[in-house]
Design a protein around this motif. Structure first.
Motif, PDB file in Angstrom:
ATOM      1  N   UNK A 110       0.791  -1.217   0.000  1.00  0.00           N
ATOM      2  CA  UNK A 110       0.000   0.000   0.000  1.00  0.00           C
ATOM      3  C   UNK A 110       0.824   1.269   0.000  1.00  0.00           C
ATOM      4  N   UNK A 111       2.149   1.155   0.127  1.00  0.00           N
ATOM      5  CA  UNK A 111       3.013   2.327   0.135  1.00  0.00           C
ATOM      6  C   UNK A 111       3.636   2.571  -1.229  1.00  0.00           C
ATOM      7  N   UNK A 112       4.058   3.785  -1.440  1.00  0.00           N
ATOM      8  CA  UNK A 112       4.804   4.163  -2.632  1.00  0.00           C
ATOM      9  C   UNK A 112       6.066   4.902  -2.184  1.00  0.00           C
ATOM     10  N   UNK A 113       7.142   4.731  -2.930  1.00  0.00           N
ATOM     11  CA  UNK A 113       8.392   5.414  -2.615  1.00  0.00           C
ATOM     12  C   UNK A 113       8.893   6.101  -3.872  1.00  0.00           C
ATOM     13  N   UNK A 114       9.146   7.390  -3.749  1.00  0.00           N
ATOM     14  CA  UNK A 114       9.628   8.151  -4.899  1.00  0.00           C
ATOM     15  C   UNK A 114      10.759   9.064  -4.454  1.00  0.00           C
ATOM     16  N   UNK A 115      11.488   9.594  -5.420  1.00  0.00           N
ATOM     17  CA  UNK A 115      12.551  10.549  -5.109  1.00  0.00           C
ATOM     18  C   UNK A 115      12.155  11.930  -5.625  1.00  0.00           C
ATOM     19  N   UNK A 116      12.529  12.925  -4.863  1.00  0.00           N
ATOM     20  CA  UNK A 116      12.299  14.312  -5.241  1.00  0.00           C
ATOM     21  C   UNK A 116      13.665  14.984  -5.320  1.00  0.00           C
ATOM     22  N   UNK A 117      13.952  15.618  -6.427  1.00  0.00           N
ATOM     23  CA  UNK A 117      15.240  16.263  -6.629  1.00  0.00           C
ATOM     24  C   UNK A 117      15.089  17.770  -6.564  1.00  0.00           C
ATOM     25  N   UNK A 118      15.819  18.377  -5.639  1.00  0.00           N
ATOM     26  CA  UNK A 118      15.884  19.823  -5.501  1.00  0.00           C
ATOM     27  C   UNK A 118      17.336  20.232  -5.699  1.00  0.00           C
ATOM     28  N   UNK A 119      17.622  21.476  -5.995  1.00  0.00           N
ATOM     29  CA  UNK A 119      19.028  21.891  -6.180  1.00  0.00           C
ATOM     30  C   UNK A 119      19.882  21.524  -4.970  1.00  0.00           C
ATOM     31  N   UNK A 120      20.878  20.668  -5.196  1.00  0.00           N
ATOM     32  CA  UNK A 120      21.792  20.265  -4.132  1.00  0.00           C
ATOM     33  C   UNK A 120      21.208  19.292  -3.134  1.00  0.00           C
ATOM     34  N   UNK A 121      20.041  18.749  -3.416  1.00  0.00           N
ATOM     35  CA  UNK A 121      19.358  17.925  -2.419  1.00  0.00           C
ATOM     36  C   UNK A 121      18.457  16.905  -3.096  1.00  0.00           C
ATOM     37  N   UNK A 122      18.588  15.651  -2.680  1.00  0.00           N
ATOM     38  CA  UNK A 122      17.687  14.607  -3.137  1.00  0.00           C
ATOM     39  C   UNK A 122      16.976  14.007  -1.942  1.00  0.00           C
ATOM     40  N   UNK A 123      15.677  13.824  -2.026  1.00  0.00           N
ATOM     41  CA  UNK A 123      14.898  13.320  -0.904  1.00  0.00           C
ATOM     42  C   UNK A 123      14.014  12.159  -1.347  1.00  0.00           C
ATOM     43  N   UNK A 124      14.011  11.112  -0.545  1.00  0.00           N
ATOM     44  CA  UNK A 124      13.092  10.000  -0.774  1.00  0.00           C
ATOM     45  C   UNK A 124      11.835  10.245   0.043  1.00  0.00           C
ATOM     46  N   UNK A 125      10.695  10.045  -0.587  1.00  0.00           N
ATOM     47  CA  UNK A 125       9.404  10.316   0.047  1.00  0.00           C
ATOM     48  C   UNK A 125       8.562   9.049  -0.016  1.00  0.00           C
ATOM     49  N   UNK A 126       8.145   8.586   1.150  1.00  0.00           N
ATOM     50  CA  UNK A 126       7.282   7.407   1.258  1.00  0.00           C
ATOM     51  C   UNK A 126       5.846   7.903   1.432  1.00  0.00           C
ATOM     52  N   UNK A 127       4.942   7.404   0.639  1.00  0.00           N
ATOM     53  CA  UNK A 127       3.568   7.873   0.689  1.00  0.00           C
ATOM     54  C   UNK A 127       2.602   6.696   0.742  1.00  0.00           C
ATOM     55  N   UNK A 128       1.469   6.951   1.336  1.00  0.00           N
ATOM     56  CA  UNK A 128       0.367   5.989   1.350  1.00  0.00           C
ATOM     57  C   UNK A 128      -0.866   6.730   0.835  1.00  0.00           C
ATOM     58  N   UNK A 129      -1.418   6.277  -0.279  1.00  0.00           N
ATOM     59  CA  UNK A 129      -2.577   6.984  -0.830  1.00  0.00           C
ATOM     60  C   UNK A 129      -3.684   7.121   0.212  1.00  0.00           C
ATOM     61  N   UNK A 130      -4.268   8.319   0.329  1.00  0.00           N
ATOM     62  CA  UNK A 130      -5.312   8.522   1.330  1.00  0.00           C
ATOM     63  C   UNK A 130      -6.586   7.760   0.989  1.00  0.00           C
TER      64      UNK A 130
END
Length: 321
Positions: A28-48
């Motif tokens: 039920x979870x999803x994992x994606x990456x978000x790229x910002x200048x100088x920064x990469x973040x992994x975001x775990x989400x669960x659809x509401x």
């Protein structure tokens, strides 16, 4: 050099990006990456459960990851649109390009993500280090925080518990590297049992399946070349934040938080003293306190139903007001 940087250490010129395939993703979870200048973040989400729910963001503690919220997130999926962030250098997030693991650096990463995603104001939830980061975010950017929930937040203590001293020592130059050499032959099972003994009020509550997942994650993170650097620098960031006074002090910033605040403390917490509950309750101007006598440092993993209900009650009360 800022007061939160370790002398003689430099940020990697080319950040190592973790393999997302190797990171556990619960059903039920999803994992994606978000790229910002100088920064990469992994975001775990669960659809509401339905569209239109208010956003929530979960922040883990030192050495943890967004997986620490996998037990809690589904229990709140009917009231919030939840995401859990891997702070820079932890979980599946690579190190920040500037090597800044200070409390301010982590808070800045959270703020940059919320601004870029345009998800604020959120119901912000933090544990330990994540609780201190969330406090700073709520203080400096009240427009981004609808409610604040803190589980054993790493706020400054005058008398630190003896069992918490080793975590603080990781921030001293060379200590993390030395411990890494001493423990390099330890199997992941031994490391995992040690962490659980420190973080759980009763490690016996952990199921065999959950222990197996924790061992696999420990084995994965120990193979990351920057693991000890992220741990050491973030530990130094907590220690530095404990010594700051004036308007940048965490207790002063706690007093500035406008959002309704839930505080959760465990009676068996070996890292954040149970006795700090009353002080925290007095510091946050609109606070409510939940104490769990048998919980340790990660109540959201030990007693997710109880913590979820407390967060739900606060969100419901805020909605009615």
């Amino acid at each position: 050099m800022s007061s939160t940087e370790l002398p003689g250490a430099r940020a990697p010129l080319v950040p190592v990006v973790p393999d997302l395939v190797a990171v556990r993703i619960a059903e039920g979870e999803e994992l994606r990456t978000v790229t910002l200048p100088g920064l990469g973040l992994a975001v775990r989400a669960r659809p509401p459960a339905r569209t239109g729910l208010p956003p929530a963001l979960y922040l883990h503690g030192l050495g943890g990851s967004s997986q620490n919220w996998s037990a809690l997130m589904p229990l709140l999926a009917d009231v919030v649109d939840g995401e859990a962030l891997d702070l820079p250098g932890f979980g599946a997030s690579p190190p920040p390009d500037d090597g800044n693991y200070s409390l301010t650096g982590h808070a800045r990463a959270v703020i940059r993500y919320l601004d870029a995603a345009e998800r604020g104001p959120v119901h912000l939830v933090g544990n330990s280090l994540g609780g201190a980061v969330a406090t700073r975010v709520a203080a400096v950017r009240p427009d981004l925080v609808r409610t604040l929930s803190l589980v054993s937040p790493a706020l400054p203590e005058l008398r630190v518990q003896r069992s918490a001293v080793p975590a603080g020592l990781l921030g001293l130059p060379g200590v993390a590297r030395l411990f890494g050499r001493i423990s390099r032959d330890w199997p992941a099972e031994r490391r995992t049992r040690g962490v659980m003994a420190l973080c759980y009020g009763d490690p016996g509550r952990v199921s065999d399946e959950a222990f197996g997942h924790a061992v696999a994650e420990m084995d994965r993170r120990m193979k990351l070349p920057y693991f000890w650097d992220a741990m050491a620098r973030s530990a130094r960031g907590i220690v530095d934040a404990y010594t700051l006074g004036g308007q940048h002090g965490l207790w002063r910033q706690a007093e500035r938080v406008l959002a309704p605040t839930l505080l959760v403390y465990g009676g068996r917490d070996k890292l954040v003293s149970y006795r700090m509950a009353d002080r925290a309750s007095a510091a946050f101007r609109d606070s409510r306190l939940v104490t769990l006598p048998d919980a340790g440092h990660v109540a959201m993993m030990e007693y997710p139903e109880t913590v979820a209900q407390a967060i739900r009650d606060m969100i419901d009360d805020c909605g009615r007001s």
